[in-house]
Design an enzyme around this catalytic site. Structure first.
Site, PDB file in Angstrom:
ATOM      1  N   LYS A   1       1.444  -1.227  -0.045  1.00 35.13           N
ATOM      2  CA  LYS A   1       0.411  -0.142   0.048  1.00 35.13           C
ATOM      3  C   LYS A   1       1.175   1.155  -0.312  1.00 35.13           C
ATOM      4  CE  LYS A   1      -3.883  -2.569   1.935  1.00 35.13           C
ATOM      5  NZ  LYS A   1      -3.112  -3.745   2.574  1.00 35.13           N
TER       6      LYS A   1
HETATM    7  O1  LIG Z   1      -9.418  -3.619   1.627  1.00 42.22           O
HETATM    8  C1  LIG Z   1      -8.246  -4.203   1.780  1.00 42.22           C
HETATM    9  C2  LIG Z   1      -7.280  -4.343   1.180  1.00 42.22           C
HETATM   10  C3  LIG Z   1      -6.518  -5.259   1.705  1.00 42.22           C
HETATM   11  N1  LIG Z   1      -6.335  -6.531   2.797  1.00 42.22           N
HETATM   12  C4  LIG Z   1      -5.500  -7.229   3.097  1.00 42.22           C
HETATM   13  O2  LIG Z   1      -5.969  -8.901   3.058  1.00 42.22           O
HETATM   14  C5  LIG Z   1      -5.612  -9.041   3.936  1.00 42.22           C
HETATM   15  C6  LIG Z   1      -6.958 -10.233   4.205  1.00 42.22           C
HETATM   16  O3  LIG Z   1      -6.348 -10.977   5.928  1.00 42.22           O
HETATM   17  P1  LIG Z   1      -7.959 -12.045   6.046  1.00 42.22           P
HETATM   18  O4  LIG Z   1      -7.018 -12.758   7.394  1.00 42.22           O
HETATM   19  O5  LIG Z   1      -8.088 -12.600   5.223  1.00 42.22           O
HETATM   20  O6  LIG Z   1      -8.850 -11.088   6.905  1.00 42.22           O
HETATM   21  C7  LIG Z   1      -4.929  -8.559   5.397  1.00 42.22           C
HETATM   22  O7  LIG Z   1      -3.358  -8.840   4.527  1.00 42.22           O
HETATM   23  C8  LIG Z   1      -5.199  -7.550   5.224  1.00 42.22           C
HETATM   24  O8  LIG Z   1      -4.335  -6.255   5.391  1.00 42.22           O
HETATM   25  C9  LIG Z   1      -8.197  -6.447   3.148  1.00 42.22           C
HETATM   26  O9  LIG Z   1      -8.116  -6.991   4.425  1.00 42.22           O
HETATM   27  N2  LIG Z   1      -8.614  -5.467   2.498  1.00 42.22           N
END
Ligand SMILES: O=c1ccn([C@@H]2O[C@H](COP(=O)(O)O)[C@@H](O)[C@H]2O)c(=O)[nH]1
Length: 273
Positions: free
Chosen positions: A96
């Protein structure tokens, strides 16, 4: 990796699963903490167990930066391991980033050249000159945050400016950027109902969709509104897969969770025929 190579992998594996490597020393099995590099040991075991079921891995850079030099070293070992052993896997640095042009160029060099990731997530807030330096890299992909999965997405992203929601403005203006053929977008699985309108603006772009699993988004709804004839989706799950077990069997447990998602994706892909 080209977009076509990614699409070919999706067809071959019948999967558009991205596994998030959000590796947290407080969550990995305790016995791994004895290893010289527990983060890499964990990642390697997860990758070896799941690589046939997914087409992408997404280390979230925060989880590595949090451990300083050791974390950065584990990240480097992880991406080198992926590129050496599984070169057909698409890699995403969930970093990001985005800054004034000359600084963005340094970020792009760090992630595309030094670490050799296929793609990076970028915040669009600083506009054209902060994004175009990333787009200048051939066969590298810039994944712009459009509509994120979190509650705070409603603070700014859905607000209207001159009658148009900000996330829609991000989508449409970014298609005019130089190198826009290298753009993909982040859209949260928790916002699946927005995908129909998103597809009217970016009908063919790949979307990285986090938020299934731990955040409760629905794979079916994302596919219903977001899938294109070229698939156009990479659906991410991090905690729901990698922390399926904290025991000796953690890699097998992660494999089972990945398999559940891959089988659901296979059913969605069959609907395209
Ligand atoms: O909108 C967003 C952007 C990035 N993320 C990232 O994706 C993963 C989600 O992890 P889970 O454990 O499957 O919830 C994490 O690295 C976030 O920083 C997001 O969730 N939403």
């Amino acid at each position: 990796m080209t977009t076509q190579e990614l699409v070919d992998q999706i067809h071959k594996k019948q999967s558009f699963l991205c596994i998030g490597l959000d590796t947290d020393l407080e969550k990995i099995p305790a016995f791994l903490l004895e290893d010289e590099d527990p983060i890499f040991s964990f990642n390697k075991a997860i990758i070896d167990a799941t690589h046939e079921l997914c087409v992408a891995y997404k280390p979230n850079i925060a989880f590595y930066e949090a451990y300083g030099v050791q974390g950065w070293s584990a990240l480097r070992k992880t991406i080198k391991y992926l590129n050496a052993n599984y070169p057909d896997i698409f890699t995403i640095a969930d970093a990001k980033r985005g800054d004034i042009g000359n600084t963005s160029t340094r970020y792009a060099k760090a992630f595309f050249e030094d670490l050799n990731f296929d793609s990076i997530t970028i915040a669009p807030y600083m506009g054209r000159d902060s994004v175009e330096p990333f787009l200048a890299f051939k066969d590298k992909h810039t994944i712009l945050l459009a509509l994120t999965s979190n509650e705070g997405a409603f603070d700014f992203q859905t607000k209207k400016i001159d009658g148009v929601e900000l996330y829609k403005e991000v989508l449409s203006v970014s298609t005019t950027y130089k190198g826009s053929e290298n753009l993909m977008y982040v859209v949260g699985a928790t916002k699946a109902e927005y995908l129909k309108e998103i597809r009217e603006i970016v009908p063919n772009s790949f979307l990285l969709v986090p938020g299934v699993g731990a955040q409760g988004g629905s794979l079916k709804d994302v596919c219903k509104y977001g899938m294109t004839k070229n698939i156009g989706l990479l659906i991410n799950s991090s905690r729901g897969i990698i922390y399926a077990s904290s025991q000796e069997n953690f890699a097998d447990a992660a494999k089972s969770k990945a398999k559940e998602l891959q089988e659901a994706m296979k059913i969605e892909l069959e609907k395209l025929n």
